[in-house]
Design a protein around this motif. Structure first.
Motif, mmCIF file in Angstrom:
data_model
loop_
_atom_site.group_PDB
_atom_site.id
_atom_site.type_symbol
_atom_site.label_atom_id
_atom_site.label_comp_id
_atom_site.label_asym_id
_atom_site.label_seq_id
_atom_site.Cartn_x
_atom_site.Cartn_y
_atom_site.Cartn_z
ATOM 1 N N ARG A 1 0.840 -1.194 0.000
ATOM 2 C CA ARG A 1 0.000 0.000 0.000
ATOM 3 C C ARG A 1 0.878 1.248 0.000
ATOM 4 O O ARG A 1 2.083 1.184 0.236
ATOM 5 C CB ARG A 1 -0.939 0.016 1.220
ATOM 6 N N CYS A 2 0.238 2.382 -0.278
ATOM 7 C CA CYS A 2 0.969 3.650 -0.325
ATOM 8 C C CYS A 2 0.148 4.718 0.383
ATOM 9 O O CYS A 2 -1.086 4.674 0.369
ATOM 10 C CB CYS A 2 1.222 4.058 -1.779
ATOM 11 N N ASN A 3 0.836 5.668 1.002
ATOM 12 C CA ASN A 3 0.123 6.758 1.662
ATOM 13 C C ASN A 3 -0.175 7.909 0.711
ATOM 14 O O ASN A 3 -0.818 8.885 1.097
ATOM 15 C CB ASN A 3 0.929 7.273 2.865
ATOM 16 N N LEU A 4 0.283 7.797 -0.546
ATOM 17 C CA LEU A 4 -0.091 8.765 -1.577
ATOM 18 C C LEU A 4 -1.056 8.113 -2.558
ATOM 19 O O LEU A 4 -1.165 6.882 -2.622
ATOM 20 C CB LEU A 4 1.140 9.265 -2.334
ATOM 21 N N ALA A 5 -1.725 8.952 -3.336
ATOM 22 C CA ALA A 5 -2.651 8.469 -4.364
ATOM 23 C C ALA A 5 -2.301 9.171 -5.678
ATOM 24 O O ALA A 5 -3.093 9.918 -6.243
ATOM 25 C CB ALA A 5 -4.093 8.753 -3.972
ATOM 26 N N CYS A 6 -1.076 8.918 -6.164
ATOM 27 C CA CYS A 6 -0.603 9.563 -7.396
ATOM 28 C C CYS A 6 -1.464 9.105 -8.573
ATOM 29 O O CYS A 6 -1.681 7.899 -8.754
ATOM 30 C CB CYS A 6 0.854 9.213 -7.648
ATOM 31 N N VAL B 1 0.947 1.001 -10.428
ATOM 32 C CA VAL B 1 0.529 -0.060 -9.511
ATOM 33 C C VAL B 1 -0.960 0.029 -9.208
ATOM 34 O O VAL B 1 -1.685 -0.968 -9.255
ATOM 35 C CB VAL B 1 1.341 -0.004 -8.201
ATOM 36 N N TYR B 2 -1.428 1.231 -8.909
ATOM 37 C CA TYR B 2 -2.793 1.395 -8.402
ATOM 38 C C TYR B 2 -3.787 1.939 -9.416
ATOM 39 O O TYR B 2 -4.989 1.750 -9.253
ATOM 40 C CB TYR B 2 -2.780 2.324 -7.177
ATOM 41 N N GLU B 3 -3.305 2.606 -10.458
ATOM 42 C CA GLU B 3 -4.215 3.315 -11.354
ATOM 43 C C GLU B 3 -4.325 2.712 -12.740
ATOM 44 O O GLU B 3 -5.057 3.238 -13.571
ATOM 45 C CB GLU B 3 -3.769 4.784 -11.479
ATOM 46 N N MET B 4 -3.622 1.611 -13.006
ATOM 47 C CA MET B 4 -3.634 1.066 -14.356
ATOM 48 C C MET B 4 -4.299 -0.303 -14.375
ATOM 49 O O MET B 4 -5.104 -0.619 -13.498
ATOM 50 C CB MET B 4 -2.230 1.094 -14.943
ATOM 51 N N ASN B 5 -3.954 -1.124 -15.344
ATOM 52 C CA ASN B 5 -4.783 -2.292 -15.660
ATOM 53 C C ASN B 5 -4.768 -3.407 -14.620
ATOM 54 O O ASN B 5 -5.753 -4.128 -14.462
ATOM 55 C CB ASN B 5 -4.345 -2.867 -17.015
ATOM 56 N N ASP B 6 -3.657 -3.587 -13.934
ATOM 57 C CA ASP B 6 -3.548 -4.711 -12.997
ATOM 58 C C ASP B 6 -3.864 -4.229 -11.584
ATOM 59 O O ASP B 6 -3.127 -3.442 -11.005
ATOM 60 C CB ASP B 6 -2.133 -5.281 -13.055
ATOM 61 N N GLN B 7 -4.945 -4.717 -11.021
ATOM 62 C CA GLN B 7 -5.378 -4.314 -9.679
ATOM 63 C C GLN B 7 -5.131 -5.407 -8.639
ATOM 64 O O GLN B 7 -5.773 -5.441 -7.585
ATOM 65 C CB GLN B 7 -6.867 -3.952 -9.703
ATOM 66 N N SER B 8 -4.160 -6.277 -8.917
ATOM 67 C CA SER B 8 -3.908 -7.396 -8.007
ATOM 68 C C SER B 8 -3.387 -6.949 -6.647
ATOM 69 O O SER B 8 -3.414 -7.725 -5.686
ATOM 70 C CB SER B 8 -2.917 -8.377 -8.646
ATOM 71 N N TRP B 9 -2.903 -5.699 -6.548
ATOM 72 C CA TRP B 9 -2.434 -5.194 -5.254
ATOM 73 C C TRP B 9 -3.528 -5.284 -4.194
ATOM 74 O O TRP B 9 -3.236 -5.408 -3.006
ATOM 75 C CB TRP B 9 -1.967 -3.739 -5.392
ATOM 76 N N THR C 1 4.748 18.804 -8.808
ATOM 77 C CA THR C 1 4.619 17.631 -7.935
ATOM 78 C C THR C 1 3.195 17.467 -7.428
ATOM 79 O O THR C 1 2.626 16.362 -7.469
ATOM 80 C CB THR C 1 5.595 17.743 -6.749
ATOM 81 N N ASP C 2 2.600 18.552 -6.966
ATOM 82 C CA ASP C 2 1.265 18.451 -6.364
ATOM 83 C C ASP C 2 0.161 18.250 -7.393
ATOM 84 O O ASP C 2 -0.972 17.925 -7.034
ATOM 85 C CB ASP C 2 0.974 19.701 -5.528
ATOM 86 N N ARG C 3 0.478 18.409 -8.657
ATOM 87 C CA ARG C 3 -0.511 18.128 -9.704
ATOM 88 C C ARG C 3 -0.858 16.648 -9.733
ATOM 89 O O ARG C 3 -1.992 16.265 -10.030
ATOM 90 C CB ARG C 3 0.036 18.572 -11.062
ATOM 91 N N HIS C 4 0.106 15.813 -9.438
ATOM 92 C CA HIS C 4 -0.090 14.362 -9.523
ATOM 93 C C HIS C 4 0.119 13.627 -8.207
ATOM 94 O O HIS C 4 -0.588 12.671 -7.911
ATOM 95 C CB HIS C 4 0.869 13.757 -10.556
ATOM 96 N N ARG C 5 1.117 14.061 -7.434
ATOM 97 C CA ARG C 5 1.556 13.304 -6.273
ATOM 98 C C ARG C 5 0.872 13.852 -5.028
ATOM 99 O O ARG C 5 1.430 14.665 -4.292
ATOM 100 C CB ARG C 5 3.077 13.345 -6.151
ATOM 101 N N ARG C 6 -0.350 13.377 -4.804
ATOM 102 C CA ARG C 6 -1.199 13.893 -3.727
ATOM 103 C C ARG C 6 -1.605 12.768 -2.777
ATOM 104 O O ARG C 6 -1.598 11.592 -3.129
ATOM 105 C CB ARG C 6 -2.451 14.549 -4.312
ATOM 106 N N PHE C 7 -1.995 13.190 -1.576
ATOM 107 C CA PHE C 7 -2.609 12.260 -0.632
ATOM 108 C C PHE C 7 -4.048 11.995 -1.071
ATOM 109 O O PHE C 7 -4.600 12.712 -1.920
ATOM 110 C CB PHE C 7 -2.579 12.846 0.778
ATOM 111 N N ALA C 8 -4.657 10.978 -0.494
ATOM 112 C CA ALA C 8 -6.018 10.605 -0.878
ATOM 113 C C ALA C 8 -7.021 11.731 -0.637
ATOM 114 O O ALA C 8 -8.043 11.817 -1.318
ATOM 115 C CB ALA C 8 -6.447 9.343 -0.131
#
Length: 376
Positions: free
Chosen positions: A16-21, A26-34, A134-141
């Motif tokens: 898991r990650c504490n950011l929601a880039c 890992v989290y935003e593309m085709n494979d959601q196995s995480w 940076t803040d355009r993409h690399r943000r917290f949830a």
């Protein structure tokens, strides 16, 4: 074909990650196995990984290896767990073990840095430029930007006490960000190296500004603006430029995504699954899966997998258009992930092909003009 043993072991110690880039492969593309992975690698799995690495090193008589602590965000695993892993590995593996960590930087504190310094862990931090970029993409949830947290951490990391463990900065290119302003924002932390990363995409799901079939070269133009500054002033090592320059002078690129050198990277997920490049999550669900596990399988089993053969196959694993390209030995077809098309697998040129061709030929021309003679 003789397979080359793995030398770079990427351990996903936390899933898991504490950011929601918003561009995260890992989290935003085709494979959601995480979603089905345990949050942290268990102690049992950690010991199994160490034994498998020791087995691989011993079987192939490797003098050294690289261990990359990765995630998610690896610091979420806790410094106690990381310390136990690194110490156990160095106890069991009969080789030099170089350990690094790729982190988003938001959790780096003086206390954690002290622990990691004692373990001789080198730290790479992801940062996309100034606060706006940076803040355009690399943000917290919750939408909060992360730049001010990373800035605080980098001021610690680049200071006198911890500078020796600073590996460099990783910057994902955003065409909306002015290239020189981005570069200068990174240079403000005096990084020993900068890695510019092309956003992950494929022919099926092209990256921003790189539509399938388009011939423009927006990423090459963005990078070349920085290259001219870098080539004249060389304030830091920009890995992409340095590797291309060495390649056009007759050397062999030593980074994944350039050249024909066999890939020696293997990934272990938090549940102990042995996988291919984690960036393959950008291709399709299960693209990185090998159906192997450290509890039951040696890393040699991953070496014999057909997909590993493609990643180590050199020119024979490239599309025909790549094999006839004048920059093939430098480009190497680009990053394996970026070649994917749902109808043709990975036997395609990179979705960034026009950019790579323009970037490499422009650097070659610049170096040739500087030397006064033609380089390959």
């Amino acid at each position: 074909m003789t397979m080359v043993p793995f030398r770079q072991f990427v351990l996903k110690v936390h899933s898991r990650c504490n950011l929601a880039c918003d561009y995260c492969y890992v989290y935003e593309m085709n494979d959601q196995s995480w979603r089905h992975q345990p949050r942290r690698m268990s102690v049992t799995t950690m010991h199994q990984v160490v034994e498998r690495i020791a087995e691989h090193v011993d079987a192939h008589r490797l003098p050294s290896l690289s261990l990359i602590l990765h995630g998610g965000e690896p610091l979420l695993a806790g410094t106690g767990f990381l310390a136990a892993l690194v110490r156990r590995l160095r106890e069991r593996v009969p080789a030099q073990v170089d350990v690094s960590m790729q982190t988003n930087g938001t959790l780096l504190t003086r206390e954690r840095l002290e622990v990691l310094a004692g373990l001789e862990v080198r730290i790479g931090v992801s940062l996309d430029g100034d606060a706006g970029a940076t803040d355009r993409h690399r943000r917290f949830a919750n939408g909060e930007g992360s730049h001010h947290h990373v800035d605080r951490a980098l001021r610690l990391l680049s200071g006198e006490r911890f500078r020796g463990m600073f590996a460099g900065l990783l910057c994902t290119i955003d065409l909306r960000s002015p290239p020189l302003a981005t570069y200068e924002a990174l240079l403000a932390y005096a990084p020993p190296a900068v890695d510019f990363l092309l956003p992950h995409g494929t022919w099926t799901l092209p990256p921003p500004g790189r539509g399938a079939g388009t011939t423009g070269t927006p990423y090459a133009e963005w990078l070349l603006a920085i290259f001219e500054r870098w080539y004249d002033q060389a304030e830091t090592w920009v890995r992409l430029f340095g590797e291309i320059t060495q390649a056009v002078l007759g050397g062999t690129p030593a980074v994944e995504g350039l050249g024909l050198r066999p890939s020696t990277v293997v990934v272990v997920d938090t549940d102990g699954s042995i996988k291919q490049l984690d960036s393959l999550a950008a291709a399709h669900a299960g693209a990185a899966d090998l159906d192997l596990h450290v509890a039951t399988d040696a890393f040699d089993a991953a070496l014999s997998h057909p997909l590993t053969g493609l990643r180590q196959g050199g020119a024979d694993s490239l599309a025909a258009v790549c094999r006839s390209c004048p920059v093939m030995r430098t480009c190497g077809g680009g990053l394996f992930t970026h070649r994917y098309h749902q109808k043709g697998g990975f036997m395609n040129p990179s979705v960034y092909c026009p950019d790579l061709l323009h970037l490499i030929t422009s650097i070659r021309s610049r170096v040739s003009a500087d030397l006064g003679w033609a380089v390959q």
